[in-house]
Design a protein around this motif. Structure first.
Motif, short mmCIF file in Angstrom:
data_model
loop_
_atom_site.label_atom_id
_atom_site.label_comp_id
_atom_site.label_asym_id
_atom_site.label_seq_id
_atom_site.Cartn_x
_atom_site.Cartn_y
_atom_site.Cartn_z
N ALA A 1 2.59 15.87 -11.90
CA ALA A 1 1.66 15.70 -13.02
C ALA A 1 1.69 16.88 -13.98
O ALA A 1 1.83 16.70 -15.20
CB ALA A 1 0.24 15.49 -12.49
N LEU A 2 1.55 18.10 -13.48
CA LEU A 2 1.46 19.25 -14.37
C LEU A 2 2.71 19.46 -15.21
O LEU A 2 2.62 19.58 -16.43
CB LEU A 2 1.13 20.51 -13.56
N PRO A 3 3.91 19.49 -14.61
CA PRO A 3 5.08 19.71 -15.47
C PRO A 3 5.34 18.57 -16.44
O PRO A 3 5.88 18.80 -17.52
CB PRO A 3 6.24 19.86 -14.47
N LEU A 4 4.96 17.34 -16.09
CA LEU A 4 5.21 16.22 -16.99
C LEU A 4 4.20 16.15 -18.12
O LEU A 4 4.51 15.75 -19.24
CB LEU A 4 5.19 14.90 -16.20
N ILE A 5 2.95 16.53 -17.83
CA ILE A 5 1.88 16.38 -18.82
C ILE A 5 1.74 17.61 -19.71
O ILE A 5 1.54 17.50 -20.92
CB ILE A 5 0.55 16.08 -18.10
N THR A 6 1.83 18.79 -19.10
CA THR A 6 1.51 20.01 -19.86
C THR A 6 2.70 20.55 -20.63
O THR A 6 2.51 21.34 -21.57
CB THR A 6 1.02 21.10 -18.89
N LEU B 1 0.83 -1.20 0.00
CA LEU B 1 0.00 0.00 0.00
C LEU B 1 0.86 1.25 0.00
O LEU B 1 0.56 2.23 -0.70
CB LEU B 1 -0.92 -0.01 1.23
N MET B 2 1.95 1.25 0.77
CA MET B 2 2.84 2.41 0.79
C MET B 2 3.46 2.65 -0.57
O MET B 2 3.61 3.80 -1.01
CB MET B 2 3.94 2.22 1.84
N ALA B 3 3.83 1.59 -1.26
CA ALA B 3 4.42 1.74 -2.59
C ALA B 3 3.42 2.38 -3.55
O ALA B 3 3.77 3.25 -4.36
CB ALA B 3 4.89 0.39 -3.11
N LEU B 4 2.16 1.94 -3.47
CA LEU B 4 1.13 2.52 -4.32
C LEU B 4 0.89 3.99 -3.97
O LEU B 4 0.79 4.85 -4.86
CB LEU B 4 -0.17 1.73 -4.16
N LYS B 5 0.82 4.30 -2.68
CA LYS B 5 0.62 5.68 -2.26
C LYS B 5 1.78 6.56 -2.69
O LYS B 5 1.60 7.71 -3.10
CB LYS B 5 0.43 5.74 -0.74
N ALA B 6 3.00 6.04 -2.60
CA ALA B 6 4.17 6.82 -3.02
C ALA B 6 4.08 7.15 -4.50
O ALA B 6 4.38 8.29 -4.91
CB ALA B 6 5.45 6.04 -2.72
N LEU B 7 3.66 6.19 -5.31
CA LEU B 7 3.52 6.43 -6.75
C LEU B 7 2.46 7.48 -7.04
O LEU B 7 2.66 8.39 -7.86
CB LEU B 7 3.18 5.11 -7.45
N VAL B 8 1.32 7.37 -6.36
CA VAL B 8 0.23 8.33 -6.57
C VAL B 8 0.66 9.73 -6.16
O VAL B 8 0.42 10.72 -6.88
CB VAL B 8 -1.03 7.89 -5.80
N LYS B 9 1.30 9.85 -5.01
CA LYS B 9 1.71 11.17 -4.52
C LYS B 9 2.72 11.82 -5.45
O LYS B 9 2.64 13.03 -5.75
CB LYS B 9 2.29 11.05 -3.11
N PHE C 1 6.71 12.66 -0.11
CA PHE C 1 7.84 11.73 -0.14
C PHE C 1 7.87 10.76 1.05
O PHE C 1 8.75 9.90 1.12
CB PHE C 1 9.15 12.53 -0.15
N ALA C 2 6.92 10.92 2.00
CA ALA C 2 7.00 10.18 3.25
C ALA C 2 6.97 8.67 3.03
O ALA C 2 7.76 7.92 3.64
CB ALA C 2 5.85 10.59 4.17
N ASP C 3 6.08 8.18 2.17
CA ASP C 3 5.98 6.74 1.96
C ASP C 3 7.24 6.19 1.30
O ASP C 3 7.72 5.11 1.67
CB ASP C 3 4.75 6.41 1.11
N LEU C 4 7.78 6.93 0.36
CA LEU C 4 9.00 6.50 -0.31
C LEU C 4 10.17 6.44 0.67
O LEU C 4 10.96 5.49 0.67
CB LEU C 4 9.32 7.45 -1.46
N ILE C 5 10.26 7.44 1.55
CA ILE C 5 11.33 7.46 2.55
C ILE C 5 11.17 6.30 3.52
O ILE C 5 12.16 5.64 3.89
CB ILE C 5 11.32 8.81 3.30
N LEU C 6 9.93 6.03 3.94
CA LEU C 6 9.70 4.93 4.88
C LEU C 6 10.03 3.58 4.24
O LEU C 6 10.57 2.69 4.90
CB LEU C 6 8.26 4.96 5.37
N LEU C 7 9.71 3.42 2.98
CA LEU C 7 10.09 2.19 2.29
C LEU C 7 11.61 2.04 2.26
O LEU C 7 12.14 0.93 2.43
CB LEU C 7 9.53 2.18 0.86
N GLY C 8 12.30 3.15 2.05
CA GLY C 8 13.76 3.10 2.09
C GLY C 8 14.28 2.71 3.46
O GLY C 8 15.27 1.98 3.59
N GLU C 9 13.61 3.19 4.51
CA GLU C 9 14.01 2.82 5.86
C GLU C 9 13.76 1.34 6.12
O GLU C 9 14.55 0.66 6.77
CB GLU C 9 13.26 3.68 6.87
N HIS C 10 12.65 0.83 5.62
CA HIS C 10 12.38 -0.60 5.76
C HIS C 10 13.45 -1.43 5.05
O HIS C 10 13.87 -2.49 5.54
CB HIS C 10 11.01 -0.93 5.19
#
Length: 345
Positions: free
Chosen positions: A269-274, A255-263, A327-336
């Protein structure tokens, strides 16, 4: 068990000619002087229908302020003892207290909790009539609100380490708390072993402990916090003995990995898409996360006001949370990954 402890207040058991206490109340603590003072004040008013109780403060390498609080209450109980030693975690600290206890029943409560009126008699009586351990609910006027408010509200679904009692004989037969699980999940490990050996624990609804909520500081997970490595080592051990906990943790990692991707997608989103023509609007994603952080702050402060508590989540804490949130979920995954508990199945 380490043996570098010392008596700091109280009467050694071999110098006390009275009959043994009916129950020993054991309080593990680590640098919680003010919460400990409030807890001891709540214990002063506890009464037993027959017999008497002793209070044992199991210090886990605290500073001198904890000793001062113990000395302040030395004459408030029939016997209060503080036993001090090196930092070994709350599990082994409880063992330290149990090793010098004299009661036939051991009652455990945490130093950041308060004993509600009638708690000790209800819990002790329940333990004396239960073949397993007895436990009660943990209440709080405010529910936990991440990441701002630390609180517990447990009404029988799990056995809380902050509110349970067991006979001294059963505690010794179980070997107390284990040294592989002392800093984290030690109550879960102990109660699972107790249930497997003694049977289903007994829930005593009238043995109520309250947990005053406290504010949490939002910090960056890569900050080095005391005992973090030891806590993760205990967590790894729990995963080796409990497949259910491992599966739950793996699901949380997914779930954290999915949340990290969404966040990250929302943030970028805007700079990549527009494209370059709308790049000046890229901070909109960050503003969304800051808005969410301040909305949660307003929700937390409203709950604190309704409970008439003199606590307020600061705007600075909300700002830190908003900046960290993408970035919190990504950082926590790194800590894990760093501590060897990153797995997804």
């Amino acid at each position: 068990m380490d043996h570098d402890f010392e008596w700091v207040v109280g009467t050694p058991l071999d110098n006390d000619a009275r009959p043994s206490p009916r129950v020993s109340v054991i309080v593990p603590t680590f640098n919680r002087s003010e919460p400990l003072r409030a807890l001891l004040q709540s214990l002063v008013s506890q009464r037993l229908a027959h017999g008497w109780f002793e209070v044992i403060i199991a210090d886990d390498g605290s500073s001198g302020e904890v000793r001062s609080v113990a000395e302040e209450f030395a004459s408030a109980f029939e016997r209060l003892i503080m036993i001090s030693g090196s930092n070994v975690g709350p599990g082994l600290a409880r063992n330290r207290g149990a090793s010098i206890s004299a009661g036939a029943v051991l009652a455990f409560i945490d130093s950041d909790c308060l004993a509600e009126p009638g708690w000790l008699e209800a819990l002790t009586s329940g333990s004396e009539h239960c073949n397993s351990l007895a436990y009660g609910p943990v209440t709080s006027p405010v529910p936990p609100i991440e990441p701002y408010i630390h609180s517990f509200q447990l009404f029988g679904e799990v056995v809380p380490g902050a509110n349970f009692a067991i006979s001294r004989r059963a505690f010794d037969a179980l070997g107390g708390f284990t040294n592989t699980v002392s800093y984290l999940g030690e109550d879960h490990d102990f109660t699972v072993r107790a249930g497997a050996r003694l049977g289903t624990p007994c829930f005593i609804a009238s043995a109520v402990v309250s947990h005053p909520p406290r504010l949490k500081d939002v910090f960056f997970p890569w900050d080095h916090r005391p005992r973090k490595a030891l806590a993760y080592r205990a967590l790894r051990h729990l995963f080796t003995v409990s497949e259910q906990l491992r599966q739950e943790h793996a699901a949380n990692n997914r779930l954290m990995a999915l949340k990290a991707l969404v966040k990250l997608s929302v943030l970028l989103a805007l700079p990549l898409i527009t494209g370059p023509s709308l790049w000046p609007y890229w901070p909109l994603g960050l503003m969304l996360f800051l808005g969410l952080a301040f909305w949660k702050r307003a929700h937390a402060n409203a709950a604190l006001r309704r409970a008439a508590l003199p606590l307020t989540v600061s705007a600075a804490n909300a700002l830190r949370y908003g900046l960290l949130l993408p970035f919190a979920d990504l950082i926590l995954l790194g800590e894990h990954y760093r501590f060897g508990v990153l797995f997804f199945r």
